[in-house]
Design a protein around this motif. Structure first.
Motif, PDB file in Angstrom:
ATOM      1  N   THR A  63      14.343  77.916  68.544  1.00 14.88           N
ATOM      2  CA  THR A  63      13.737  79.032  67.435  1.00 14.88           C
ATOM      3  C   THR A  63      12.857  78.380  66.863  1.00 14.88           C
ATOM      4  O   THR A  63      12.299  77.206  66.597  1.00 14.88           O
ATOM      5  CB  THR A  63      14.513  78.980  66.400  1.00 14.88           C
ATOM      6  OG1 THR A  63      15.001  77.962  65.389  1.00 14.88           O
ATOM      7  CG2 THR A  63      15.983  79.391  66.994  1.00 14.88           C
ATOM      8  N   GLU A  85      12.403  87.585  68.829  1.00 16.30           N
ATOM      9  CA  GLU A  85      13.529  87.180  67.506  1.00 16.30           C
ATOM     10  C   GLU A  85      12.789  87.145  66.156  1.00 16.30           C
ATOM     11  O   GLU A  85      13.735  87.670  65.013  1.00 16.30           O
ATOM     12  CB  GLU A  85      14.888  86.297  67.471  1.00 16.30           C
ATOM     13  CG  GLU A  85      16.087  86.844  68.974  1.00 16.30           C
ATOM     14  CD  GLU A  85      17.141  87.476  68.181  1.00 16.30           C
ATOM     15  OE1 GLU A  85      17.199  87.834  66.851  1.00 16.30           O
ATOM     16  OE2 GLU A  85      17.788  87.976  69.030  1.00 16.30           O
ATOM     17  N   TRP A 102      15.182  83.352  63.012  1.00  8.58           N
ATOM     18  CA  TRP A 102      16.515  84.517  64.143  1.00  8.58           C
ATOM     19  C   TRP A 102      17.090  85.445  63.760  1.00  8.58           C
ATOM     20  O   TRP A 102      17.569  85.157  63.143  1.00  8.58           O
ATOM     21  CB  TRP A 102      17.147  83.209  64.454  1.00  8.58           C
ATOM     22  CG  TRP A 102      17.785  83.549  66.045  1.00  8.58           C
ATOM     23  CD1 TRP A 102      19.082  84.562  65.666  1.00  8.58           C
ATOM     24  CD2 TRP A 102      17.534  83.756  67.608  1.00  8.58           C
ATOM     25  NE1 TRP A 102      19.757  84.890  66.912  1.00  8.58           N
ATOM     26  CE2 TRP A 102      18.164  84.165  68.299  1.00  8.58           C
ATOM     27  CE3 TRP A 102      16.314  83.220  67.745  1.00  8.58           C
ATOM     28  CZ2 TRP A 102      19.088  83.619  69.652  1.00  8.58           C
ATOM     29  CZ3 TRP A 102      15.962  82.650  69.323  1.00  8.58           C
ATOM     30  CH2 TRP A 102      17.161  83.352  70.055  1.00  8.58           C
ATOM     31  N   GLN A 155      12.213  90.108  62.166  1.00  9.00           N
ATOM     32  CA  GLN A 155      12.775  89.843  60.946  1.00  9.00           C
ATOM     33  C   GLN A 155      11.492  90.658  60.334  1.00  9.00           C
ATOM     34  O   GLN A 155      10.620  90.834  60.273  1.00  9.00           O
ATOM     35  CB  GLN A 155      12.743  88.108  60.497  1.00  9.00           C
ATOM     36  CG  GLN A 155      12.997  86.962  61.453  1.00  9.00           C
ATOM     37  CD  GLN A 155      12.546  85.433  61.172  1.00  9.00           C
ATOM     38  OE1 GLN A 155      13.207  85.235  60.524  1.00  9.00           O
ATOM     39  NE2 GLN A 155      11.989  85.359  61.928  1.00  9.00           N
ATOM     40  N   VAL A 206      13.206  84.289  72.281  1.00  9.79           N
ATOM     41  CA  VAL A 206      12.431  83.926  71.437  1.00  9.79           C
ATOM     42  C   VAL A 206      11.526  84.320  70.776  1.00  9.79           C
ATOM     43  O   VAL A 206      12.407  84.657  69.252  1.00  9.79           O
ATOM     44  CB  VAL A 206      12.764  82.019  71.389  1.00  9.79           C
ATOM     45  CG1 VAL A 206      11.758  81.362  70.225  1.00  9.79           C
ATOM     46  CG2 VAL A 206      13.671  81.570  72.269  1.00  9.79           C
ATOM     47  N   ASN A 248      23.894  85.109  70.287  1.00  5.57           N
ATOM     48  CA  ASN A 248      23.735  83.452  70.820  1.00  5.57           C
ATOM     49  C   ASN A 248      24.352  83.047  71.313  1.00  5.57           C
ATOM     50  O   ASN A 248      24.454  81.832  71.534  1.00  5.57           O
ATOM     51  CB  ASN A 248      25.025  83.276  69.313  1.00  5.57           C
ATOM     52  CG  ASN A 248      26.488  83.933  69.488  1.00  5.57           C
ATOM     53  OD1 ASN A 248      26.394  84.511  70.738  1.00  5.57           O
ATOM     54  ND2 ASN A 248      27.340  84.069  68.900  1.00  5.57           N
ATOM     55  N   ALA A 254      17.438  92.016  69.732  1.00  2.65           N
ATOM     56  CA  ALA A 254      16.750  90.922  68.340  1.00  2.65           C
ATOM     57  C   ALA A 254      17.108  92.031  67.386  1.00  2.65           C
ATOM     58  O   ALA A 254      16.443  90.958  66.393  1.00  2.65           O
ATOM     59  CB  ALA A 254      15.547  90.495  69.358  1.00  2.65           C
ATOM     60  N   PRO A 265      21.569  79.121  67.464  1.00  5.22           N
ATOM     61  CA  PRO A 265      20.676  78.863  67.665  1.00  5.22           C
ATOM     62  C   PRO A 265      20.366  77.427  67.116  1.00  5.22           C
ATOM     63  O   PRO A 265      20.757  77.290  65.180  1.00  5.22           O
ATOM     64  CB  PRO A 265      19.066  79.889  67.144  1.00  5.22           C
ATOM     65  CG  PRO A 265      20.498  81.077  67.101  1.00  5.22           C
ATOM     66  CD  PRO A 265      22.187  80.356  67.626  1.00  5.22           C
TER      67      PRO A 265
END
Length: 794
Positions: A725, A434, A742, A438, A431, A748, A478, A786
């Protein structure tokens, strides 16, 4: 297996320091010894890391882990230490501090004439002339002689032109001229070679500066204004309409956030923000009100679990909300401004798994600390500081120490709930990975420490290696592979020699190894502070050089200036000190009084000088480091900081920490330094990965769990639950994409949750407890997508 025993070997080498003895073997004098690979067979004292290595006394929780960094071999009777945590502080002109050159991220303002000018930085102008004057002289030629009237007319015209220019140019530069906006797909790129031009936001009748260097005015989140003090060419940058802009630079020698940080070449100079989002009894001294208020509660507040219990019961005193009050006030934006101004470019931020969720009867305050970690990201971005996110506490506890959330037994990868606790932990790692992978966050949170100080000898190096490799796989899934795609994966040495980790994960994409060298918890010595000044050089320097070449990026995630265990509650709430012979578990010879080491208000010039020399030699020996910790609050009883050797900020304010960490270069006179760069795959080189043969040999899950037996017979979860998330921040500006938490939509698989109808024990159960009957479990169902969590407001 009964708690308090195991079958692991004793005398695990862990960068131990030379025993301080006289010629007859009595503690008290320092004799340097030649450095060997992690001091194996060198006669150096080494700590013990097994549950039965140190005798326990009454009052200690059953199965509690022995203290870390305790060299049990030094004394016949070693005692139990409930853990230390870590702590520290900071404070910080130039000719162009307020010029456009200082505000121009494309060049990188510098005010150190002795520094090299990498990153395209602008050197200082000659001593006699200002850069503006030089540039102006180059553009405008000297006028020819003219009549007085003509001169007067031309002067009036020129004055009008200059007046118009004086208005138009700033408006163009700061209001009209568009700046480069970091968008979701390409902006925040760590490989950008330069920053966009600084600009400002415009409001009716008002222009707000969005960037500045030393001496500039900054409006903080809380609405107050400070003057930025950064003598090292750093500049802040924050535009509320462009909140993910990565133009800021901490110092001239540190790459801006939108530039590549060249690990192995650019040096990590960092501090921990200890005691903020994960508390511990040492935080008793960091933030006294948290633990001191409940030192007589039943049960006594000795870790975050019992602290939360006491707070929840004290509704009249503020209840559990007191913990959030601590988050709000202990670390603020101003701390980040000071950290950059102190010449530091990284912060290591410990967080607990409860930032994501809690289950069943777990006492921790859930989800709240994540809101403040988001603030940390915002502030770090504003001042050009990078973050090492350290997952400091995992379900069941990875080491049994109070800083893991709950003092007592080790339930992570140990005992009947050891496997499901690891399943949960891997989910939490996923988690976090992810989220920080980003584009909006990956250039700020660039290192992910996946577990803090796991008791490797308890659950075995093979199982720890398997866990590391599975966590690495999850993080790369991720964020992807290659430089700039997801964070560096930082693994702790697990209290094994660093040399044991060489080639365990060959060709791993951006993996670093972390160690926590401390002087304070080896044999206590009556030798003067001056005798320790070169100890880091002789004890650690060569080991770091070797590890940088053989393993890759090597960091010291924690260290301090303490040469003994003096300090209020440094060992635990109500415990004494080994140095004064008052440490209650065990018997320790008295070395002297702690007063000379804790009465910092009366430190003389010699004491401060030796502390500074020790800091410089440690910085040079460790190369890439995070001091523990940035700040410590005063004791409620004495009204002063009681552990001064652990506070970077206090040391800066009072003259025993170096004001410029660059001064450490060469302090050890290193004759065989690491020669950069790191191997290409260690920095994200393309086309290389961990061989399948290694991945297969260290496949997850392991076949058995220590103190419990075969994994197939133990409780297990099923990956069919919704994924919680992490929420993104919100901003006042419209149309700001903060991400959905995410990064990889194809990732997934569901969250690991209990199988309906199966029996489970408390995740924190004593490892010696017999497991429940095996459960066949339910068939796996299609994993849900998510579930995006609503964002908190910043």
């Amino acid at each position: 297996m009964a708690s308090g025993s195991n079958n692991q070997p004793h005398n695990v080498s862990y960068d131990a320091l030379p025993v301080h003895t006289d010629d007859h073997g009595n503690p008290g004098y320092y004799h340097p010894q030649p450095s060997t690979d992690d001091f194996q067979n060198s006669g150096y004292n080494t700590p013990q890391h097994e549950l039965d290595a140190v005798p326990l006394t009454s009052g200690v929780p059953a199965g509690a882990a022995q203290p870390r960094f305790l060299g049990a071999a030094a004394y016949d009777s070693a005692g139990f230490r409930n853990s230390l945590a870590s702590s520290n502080y900071t404070h910080p002109g130039s000719e162009y501090g307020n010029s456009v050159y200082a505000l121009d991220p494309t060049g990188g303002y510098r005010d150190d004439p002795n520094a090299s000018y990498e990153h395209g930085a602008i050197p200082m102008s000659p001593k006699e002339g200002g850069r503006f004057l030089t540039d102006k002289n180059a553009v405008y030629a000297a006028p020819k002689a003219k009549s007085k009237r003509r001169v007067l007319v031309l002067g009036v015209i020129a004055g009008i032109i200059l007046l118009i220019a004086a208005i138009a140019v700033p408006v163009y530069i700061f209001v009209i001229k568009p700046h480069s906006t970091n968008n979701r797909t390409s902006s925040s790129s760590a490989s950008s070679s330069s920053a966009s031009s600084p600009t400002s936001t415009s409001k009716p009748g008002k222009t707000n500066l969005v960037t500045g260097g030393d001496g500039s005015k900054i409006t903080l989140d809380n609405g107050t204004t400070i003057t930025y003090a950064n003598k090292f060419g750093g500049y802040w940058y924050y535009d509320e309409n462009d909140p993910f802009n990565n133009n800021a630079r901490a110092q001239s020698w540190s790459p801006a956030l939108n530039e590549t940080f060249k690990y192995g070449i650019d040096q990590i100079r960092g501090v921990n923000l200890g005691g903020w989002l994960v508390t511990e009894p040492f935080v008793y001294v960091v933030t006294p009100a948290l633990y001191q208020k409940y030192s007589t509660a039943s049960p006594q507040a000795v870790d975050e679990w019992t602290l939360c219990q006491a707070m929840r019961a004290d509704t009249a005193g503020g209840g559990i909300n007191q913990l959030e009050d601590h988050y709000k006030t202990f670390i603020t934006e101003e701390d980040f401004a000071e950290i950059a101004g102190a010449g530091l470019n990284f912060v290591r931020i410990p967080i607990g798994y409860w930032a994501i969720e809690t289950r069943d009867t777990e006492q921790f305050l859930p989800k709240t600390s994540w809101t403040y970690f988001l603030k940390a990201i915002k502030w770090a971005r504003k001042y050009g500081i990078r973050i090492n996110l350290d997952l400091h506490a995992l379900p069941g506890s990875q080491n049994g120490w109070n800083h893991s959330g709950r003092l007592g037994t080790i339930g992570f990868m140990n005992g009947p709930m050891g496997y499901v606790n690891v399943q949960r932990s891997l989910d939490y790692i996923r988690v976090i990975a992810e989220f920080i992978s980003q584009p909006e966050y990956k250039d700020v949170v660039t290192i992910f420490g996946i577990i803090n100080e796991p008791q490797g000898p308890t659950f075995g190096k093979d199982n720890l290696s398997r866990f590391y490799l599975e966590a690495y796989r999850i993080i790369r899934q991720a964020g992807g592979t290659g430089e700039g795609n997801g964070p560096y994966v930082s693994i702790h040495d697990g209290f094994f020699p660093r040399s044991d980790w060489v080639d365990i994960f060959p060709n791993a994409d951006r993996m670093s190894i972390d160690t926590h060298p401390y002087l304070a918890f080896n044999e206590q010595s009556a030798s003067p502070l001056s005798s320790f000044v070169q100890t880091p050089c002789t004890s650690w320097g060569n080991l770091v050089n070797t590890s940088m070449g053989a393993f890759g990026l090597t960091t010291a995630g924690e260290w301090s200036l303490a040469v003994n265990d003096c300090g209020l509650f440094l060992n635990n709430v109500g415990a004494g000190t080994r140095y004064e012979g008052t440490y209650t578990p065990g018997t320790f010879p008295k070395m002297g009084s702690c007063t000379p080491y804790t009465d910092w208000q009366n430190f003389d010039a010699d004491m401060k000088s030796n502390f500074k020399k020790l800091a410089l030699s440690t910085m040079d020996a460790l190369q890439n480091y995070f001091f523990w910790t940035w700040k410590i609050g005063p004791s409620l009883e004495s009204g002063k900081v009681e552990t001064p050797a652990w506070s970077y900020q206090l040391g800066l304010q009072n003259g025993w920490m170096p004001t410029n960490p660059q001064d450490a270069v060469g302090a050890c006179g290193n004759t065989s330094p690491f020669a950069p760069p790191l191997k290409s795959w260690q920095t994200g080189g393309a086309g290389v990965g961990i061989p399948d043969s290694v991945s297969n040999a260290l496949a997850w899950p392991p076949t058995s769990i220590s103190a419990a037996g075969a994994v197939a017979t133990l409780p297990a979860y099923t990956a069919t639950g919704p994924i919680p998330t992490l929420p993104a921040p919100t901003f006042s500006a419209k149309n700001v994409n903060a991400g959905n938490g995410w990064n990889n939509a194809k990732d997934n698989t569901g969250f690991n949750v209990p199988i309906p109808g199966c029996t489970y024990l408390d995740p924190w159960v004593d490892p010696g407890t017999a497991p429940p009957a095996a459960c066949a479990g339910a068939a796996n169902r299609r994993a849900p997508q998510p579930t995006i969590t609503p964002p908190p407001s910043l």
